[in-house]
Design a protein around this motif. Structure first.
Motif, PDB file in Angstrom:
ATOM      1  N   TYR A 181       1.029  -1.615  -0.010  1.00  0.00           N
ATOM      2  CA  TYR A 181      -0.416   0.264   0.262  1.00  0.00           C
ATOM      3  C   TYR A 181       0.807   1.057  -0.181  1.00  0.00           C
TER       4      TYR A 181
ATOM      5  N   SER B  68       3.577   1.503  -1.230  1.00  0.00           N
ATOM      6  CA  SER B  68       3.954   1.400  -2.664  1.00  0.00           C
ATOM      7  C   SER B  68       3.064   1.871  -3.694  1.00  0.00           C
ATOM      8  N   GLY B  69       2.010   2.278  -3.479  1.00  0.00           N
ATOM      9  CA  GLY B  69       0.936   2.198  -3.911  1.00  0.00           C
ATOM     10  C   GLY B  69       0.708   1.573  -4.864  1.00  0.00           C
ATOM     11  N   ASP B  70       0.781   0.151  -4.919  1.00  0.00           N
ATOM     12  CA  ASP B  70      -0.024  -0.964  -5.266  1.00  0.00           C
ATOM     13  C   ASP B  70      -1.049  -1.617  -4.728  1.00  0.00           C
ATOM     14  N   LEU B  71      -2.146  -1.325  -5.164  1.00  0.00           N
ATOM     15  CA  LEU B  71      -3.657  -1.310  -4.289  1.00  0.00           C
ATOM     16  C   LEU B  71      -4.085  -2.994  -5.118  1.00  0.00           C
TER      17      LEU B  71
ATOM     18  N   THR C  38      -1.783  -5.455  -2.512  1.00  0.00           N
ATOM     19  CA  THR C  38      -2.432  -5.011  -1.101  1.00  0.00           C
ATOM     20  C   THR C  38      -3.135  -6.197  -0.695  1.00  0.00           C
TER      21      THR C  38
ATOM     22  N   MET D 164      -5.424   4.488   4.606  1.00  0.00           N
ATOM     23  CA  MET D 164      -5.552   4.360   3.730  1.00  0.00           C
ATOM     24  C   MET D 164      -7.278   5.313   3.488  1.00  0.00           C
ATOM     25  N   ASP D 165      -7.500   5.404   1.846  1.00  0.00           N
ATOM     26  CA  ASP D 165      -8.316   6.860   1.896  1.00  0.00           C
ATOM     27  C   ASP D 165      -9.461   6.275   1.847  1.00  0.00           C
TER      28      ASP D 165
ATOM     29  N   GLU E 190     -11.108   3.314  -0.348  1.00  0.00           N
ATOM     30  CA  GLU E 190     -10.282   2.024   0.177  1.00  0.00           C
ATOM     31  C   GLU E 190     -10.275   1.645   1.728  1.00  0.00           C
TER      32      GLU E 190
END
Length: 141
Positions: free
Chosen positions: A49, A51-54, A57, A110-111, A114
């Protein structure tokens, strides 16, 4: 002084894969390995998460929940009751609480859109944790 074989168990690294967890023949050791693997999977979810890899995750979150289910099923298969043989159950209960705290922290990071991704694993781990806790703290028969 700690006997050598216990020291090895305390310092043994967590399993490298779910296959390694499932391959353990002893149900108590399989449960312990599964809980340790769940903790590693949760940390991997946090890293993915960050690193931005949803997608990764989500996969690690599913793996966390699956490992906890294996731990629950393995302890059930051991035939031991948490009130009478609390050792492995207590370890699993304490580690599952740590995993829950970390999952909740991840969810807060998290947003809003998400956060629902973590609800399922949190609910799953919480139910397993509560069952272990109640078994340990319940009346001994």
């Amino acid at each position: 002084m700690i006997p050598t074989f216990l020291l090895f168990l305390l310092l043994a690294p967590p399993p490298a894969s779910m296959d390694q967890v499932k391959a353990e023949a002893n149900p108590e050791r399989r449960a312990r390995a599964a809980v340790e693997f769940a903790a590693v999977a949760e940390k991997s979810a946090e890293t993915a998460y960050a690193s931005g890899d949803l997608a990764t995750t989500v996969q690690w979150l599913k793996t966390t929940a699956e490992a906890m289910e294996i731990a629950r099923d393995s302890l059930d298969a051991s035939g031991k009751k948490p009130g009478r043989s609390p050792g492995t159950y207590k370890f699993a209960e304490q580690r599952s609480r740590e995993i829950l705290v970390r999952l909740e922290d991840l969810q807060r990071k998290m947003d809003d859109s998400e956060r629902a991704l973590v609800n399922g694993p949190i609910t799953n781990v919480q139910e397993i944790h509560d069952a272990w806790f109640d078994g340990i703290m319940g009346k001994k028969k």
